[in-house]
Design a protein around this motif. Structure first.
Motif, short mmCIF file in Angstrom:
data_model
loop_
_atom_site.label_atom_id
_atom_site.label_comp_id
_atom_site.label_asym_id
_atom_site.label_seq_id
_atom_site.Cartn_x
_atom_site.Cartn_y
_atom_site.Cartn_z
N VAL A 127 0.86 -1.17 0.00
CA VAL A 127 0.00 0.00 0.00
C VAL A 127 0.90 1.23 0.00
O VAL A 127 1.88 1.28 0.74
N PRO A 128 0.61 2.23 -0.84
CA PRO A 128 1.47 3.40 -0.91
C PRO A 128 1.42 4.22 0.38
O PRO A 128 0.58 3.98 1.24
N GLU A 129 2.32 5.18 0.46
CA GLU A 129 2.27 6.11 1.58
C GLU A 129 0.86 6.68 1.65
O GLU A 129 0.28 7.05 0.63
N SER A 130 0.31 6.71 2.84
CA SER A 130 -1.07 7.13 2.96
C SER A 130 -1.35 7.58 4.38
O SER A 130 -0.52 7.40 5.27
N ARG A 168 -3.66 -0.43 6.76
CA ARG A 168 -3.01 -0.88 5.53
C ARG A 168 -3.07 -2.40 5.42
O ARG A 168 -3.33 -2.95 4.35
N GLU A 169 -2.88 -3.09 6.54
CA GLU A 169 -2.96 -4.54 6.56
C GLU A 169 -4.37 -5.00 6.15
O GLU A 169 -4.54 -5.92 5.34
N ILE A 170 -5.37 -4.35 6.68
CA ILE A 170 -6.76 -4.69 6.35
C ILE A 170 -7.06 -4.34 4.89
O ILE A 170 -7.75 -5.10 4.19
N ALA A 171 -6.51 -3.24 4.39
CA ALA A 171 -6.71 -2.86 2.99
C ALA A 171 -6.19 -3.96 2.06
O ALA A 171 -6.84 -4.31 1.06
#
Length: 116
Positions: A50-53, A60-63
């Motif tokens: 996942v990009p910087e966000s 991010r893990e869930i995404a």
């Protein structure tokens, strides 16, 4: 190839594999690389990144798990958290990213993984 293997060996390989289809050639090439690297098998594919966000590490893990097609319940089971906790993370991710659906989260993860 001739320089690394020698002309005779390279010629024998060409002769033995002249009728190989493209998919078989790719598999053969991967097998050769794995053997030369000393590893028993190829490395597993990398997880999407996942990009910087503005998302937290857990979000991010869930995404990434959403992008893999897991339901909130399946994500909860995998991460050993409650489904309600996953619901909260998903709601916060939607708000932070200004998205309206899980599909947008999955597309965002896929697009950012393809760009790397």
């Amino acid at each position: 190839m001739d320089e690394q293997l020698g002309a005779a060996t390279a010629g024998a390989i060409r002769k033995d594999h002249a009728g190989v289809t493209l998919p078989d050639a790719v598999r053969l090439g991967l097998d050769l690389v794995v053997r030369q690297s000393g590893r028993g098998r190829p490395a597993p594919p990398r997880e999407p990144r996942v990009p910087e966000s503005p998302l937290t590490g857990r979000e991010r893990e869930i995404a990434v798990l959403i992008a893999r097609g897991l339901s909130n319940k399946a994500i909860a089971d995998r991460l050993t958290i409650s489904p309600r906790t996953v619901d909260g993370h998903v709601e916060r991710m939607l708000r932070k990213l200004d998205f309206t659906s899980r599909t947008q989260i999955a597309s965002w993860v896929a697009a950012s993984s393809a760009a790397r």
